[in-house]
Design a protein around this motif. Structure first.
Motif, PDB file in Angstrom:
ATOM      1  N   UNK A   1      30.723  23.046  27.838  1.00 28.44           N
ATOM      2  CA  UNK A   1      31.449  22.432  28.957  1.00 28.44           C
ATOM      3  C   UNK A   1      31.179  23.177  30.252  1.00 28.44           C
ATOM      4  N   UNK A   2      31.213  24.493  30.195  1.00 28.56           N
ATOM      5  CA  UNK A   2      30.986  25.301  31.399  1.00 28.56           C
ATOM      6  C   UNK A   2      29.584  25.062  31.949  1.00 28.56           C
TER       7      UNK A   2
ATOM      8  N   UNK B   1      25.837  23.142  35.977  1.00 27.97           N
ATOM      9  CA  UNK B   1      24.648  22.350  36.307  1.00 27.97           C
ATOM     10  C   UNK B   1      24.946  21.422  37.476  1.00 27.97           C
ATOM     11  N   UNK B   2      26.102  20.772  37.444  1.00 22.15           N
ATOM     12  CA  UNK B   2      26.479  19.870  38.540  1.00 22.15           C
ATOM     13  C   UNK B   2      26.708  20.651  39.831  1.00 22.15           C
ATOM     14  N   UNK B   3      27.375  21.787  39.723  1.00 21.95           N
ATOM     15  CA  UNK B   3      27.640  22.601  40.910  1.00 21.95           C
ATOM     16  C   UNK B   3      26.344  23.131  41.499  1.00 21.95           C
ATOM     17  N   UNK B   4      25.452  23.603  40.646  1.00 18.41           N
ATOM     18  CA  UNK B   4      24.164  24.122  41.099  1.00 18.41           C
ATOM     19  C   UNK B   4      23.360  23.036  41.809  1.00 18.41           C
ATOM     20  N   UNK B   5      23.380  21.836  41.234  1.00 23.92           N
ATOM     21  CA  UNK B   5      22.654  20.711  41.842  1.00 23.92           C
ATOM     22  C   UNK B   5      23.216  20.409  43.227  1.00 23.92           C
ATOM     23  N   UNK B   6      24.539  20.412  43.352  1.00 28.94           N
ATOM     24  CA  UNK B   6      25.153  20.131  44.653  1.00 28.94           C
ATOM     25  C   UNK B   6      24.795  21.213  45.668  1.00 28.94           C
ATOM     26  N   UNK B   7      24.917  22.475  45.264  1.00 26.73           N
ATOM     27  CA  UNK B   7      24.683  23.570  46.210  1.00 26.73           C
ATOM     28  C   UNK B   7      23.239  23.604  46.682  1.00 26.73           C
TER      29      UNK B   7
ATOM     30  N   UNK C   1      19.901  24.700  47.955  1.00 29.93           N
ATOM     31  CA  UNK C   1      19.512  25.912  48.674  1.00 29.93           C
ATOM     32  C   UNK C   1      20.472  26.262  49.800  1.00 29.93           C
ATOM     33  N   UNK C   2      21.600  25.571  49.865  1.00 36.98           N
ATOM     34  CA  UNK C   2      22.583  25.833  50.922  1.00 36.98           C
ATOM     35  C   UNK C   2      23.293  27.165  50.692  1.00 36.98           C
ATOM     36  N   UNK C   3      23.819  27.728  51.752  1.00 37.44           N
ATOM     37  CA  UNK C   3      24.570  28.974  51.623  1.00 37.44           C
ATOM     38  C   UNK C   3      25.949  28.727  51.031  1.00 37.44           C
ATOM     39  N   UNK C   4      26.589  27.632  51.468  1.00 41.87           N
ATOM     40  CA  UNK C   4      27.977  27.362  51.072  1.00 41.87           C
ATOM     41  C   UNK C   4      28.113  25.906  50.634  1.00 41.87           C
ATOM     42  N   UNK C   5      29.242  25.557  50.091  1.00 42.64           N
ATOM     43  CA  UNK C   5      29.426  24.253  49.453  1.00 42.64           C
ATOM     44  C   UNK C   5      29.358  23.086  50.425  1.00 42.64           C
ATOM     45  N   UNK C   6      29.847  23.293  51.670  1.00 41.79           N
ATOM     46  CA  UNK C   6      29.867  22.189  52.634  1.00 41.79           C
ATOM     47  C   UNK C   6      29.828  22.762  54.046  1.00 41.79           C
ATOM     48  N   UNK C   7      28.639  23.115  54.488  1.00 42.49           N
ATOM     49  CA  UNK C   7      28.528  23.691  55.823  1.00 42.49           C
ATOM     50  C   UNK C   7      28.933  25.149  55.836  1.00 42.49           C
ATOM     51  N   UNK C   8      29.879  25.483  56.717  1.00 43.13           N
ATOM     52  CA  UNK C   8      30.301  26.881  56.862  1.00 43.13           C
ATOM     53  C   UNK C   8      31.191  27.311  55.700  1.00 43.13           C
ATOM     54  N   UNK C   9      31.280  28.617  55.496  1.00 42.69           N
ATOM     55  CA  UNK C   9      32.172  29.188  54.489  1.00 42.69           C
ATOM     56  C   UNK C   9      33.588  28.685  54.721  1.00 42.69           C
ATOM     57  N   UNK C  10      34.275  28.327  53.634  1.00 46.33           N
ATOM     58  CA  UNK C  10      35.635  27.798  53.751  1.00 46.33           C
ATOM     59  C   UNK C  10      36.495  28.282  52.595  1.00 46.33           C
ATOM     60  N   UNK C  11      37.754  27.861  52.611  1.00 46.84           N
ATOM     61  CA  UNK C  11      38.666  28.175  51.512  1.00 46.84           C
ATOM     62  C   UNK C  11      38.157  27.600  50.195  1.00 46.84           C
ATOM     63  N   UNK C  12      37.379  26.523  50.262  1.00 46.57           N
ATOM     64  CA  UNK C  12      36.781  25.984  49.048  1.00 46.57           C
ATOM     65  C   UNK C  12      35.817  26.971  48.410  1.00 46.57           C
TER      66      UNK C  12
ATOM     67  N   UNK D   1      20.113  30.496  39.378  1.00 43.69           N
ATOM     68  CA  UNK D   1      19.825  31.527  40.373  1.00 43.69           C
ATOM     69  C   UNK D   1      20.514  31.252  41.703  1.00 43.69           C
ATOM     70  N   UNK D   2      20.658  29.967  42.063  1.00 44.03           N
ATOM     71  CA  UNK D   2      21.306  29.687  43.347  1.00 44.03           C
ATOM     72  C   UNK D   2      22.800  30.002  43.298  1.00 44.03           C
ATOM     73  N   UNK D   3      23.427  29.854  42.127  1.00 41.69           N
ATOM     74  CA  UNK D   3      24.842  30.208  42.013  1.00 41.69           C
ATOM     75  C   UNK D   3      25.030  31.722  42.014  1.00 41.69           C
ATOM     76  N   UNK D   4      24.114  32.434  41.377  1.00 39.06           N
ATOM     77  CA  UNK D   4      24.175  33.897  41.413  1.00 39.06           C
ATOM     78  C   UNK D   4      24.019  34.398  42.844  1.00 39.06           C
TER      79      UNK D   4
END
Length: 215
Positions: free
Chosen positions: A138-139, A144-150, A152-163, A184-187
């Motif tokens: 499950x993890x 895999x989904x989170x890595x795909x979304x991220x 090569x971006x630095x943060x999840x949605x533009x600038x660093x946020x509470x998310x 590797x991108x999540x690390x």
């Protein structure tokens, strides 16, 4: 008035920044606001005085004037809404940052936290391996989904946020498992977050409590 949070007097995370008061400490550091900490023993957490603040007998809590809150995600959101630095000004971007806060706590954290408890409390049980494999599957799907979304971006949605703040505190529970090595991108995402001066100040403040208690 300076807000007061509660934290473990002797944290079971051994000062590694995994206890949930870390989220509040980091949020305060990111927005540049002072805070005070009231340390609690495990016994004190179950006494009426604390249960009046946190009916489930957990940490952290937040007190500021006549406002008392519990649940780390709710407290981080409150801090972010009161002080600039953790939520975007744009309404749509702000909504997406809050969405990622919920994703961290509702989609990623449950199986990751369950895995952590399993490896501590149930290693000698006959179902351990089967349950561990199921949680890991499950993890990995979530990662895999989170890595795909991220990407090569630095943060999840533009600038660093509470998310990002909440997502990083959730993912850090996996660092000792080796699971993140496949992403590797999540690390790299975690490394960027841990390099932030606000994170480092919060981490050292939490570690200092454990170090002092260990004597």
């Amino acid at each position: 008035m300076t807000a007061t949070i509660t934290a473990f007097e002797r944290s079971p995370d051994r000062g590694n920044g995994l206890a949930r008061d870390m989220r509040l400490r980091w949020a305060f550091e990111e927005v540049g606001q002072p805070y005070e900490v009231r340390l609690l023993s495990f016994e004190a957490m179950k006494e009426p005085a604390h249960l009046a603040l946190q009916p489930f007998g957990q940490i952290p809590t937040y007190e500021d004037g006549d406002l008392t809150l519990f649940e780390s995600g709710a407290i981080v959101l409150h801090i972010a809404e009161r002080h600039p630095g953790l939520l975007p000004d744009d309404a749509n971007a702000r909504a997406r940052a809050i969405m990622w806060m919920f994703a961290a706590l509702n989609t990623l954290e449950p199986p990751i936290f369950d895995r952590s408890l399993l490896t501590i409390l149930e290693r000698d049980r006959p179902w351990y391996e089967e349950r561990l494999n199921a949680l890991d599957e499950t993890i990995r799907k979530r990662l895999e989904s989170l890595s795909h979304h991220l990407g090569e971006a630095d943060w999840l949605d533009g600038a660093f946020s509470a998310g990002d703040l909440l997502m990083v505190t959730v993912l850090r529970r996996l660092q000792s498992s080796g699971i993140l090595n496949a992403y590797s991108n999540l690390a790299a995402y975690l490394a960027r977050a841990e390099a932030r001066p606000a994170y480092q100040r919060a981490f050292e403040a939490q570690r200092a409590v454990f170090t002092a208690a260990a004597g």
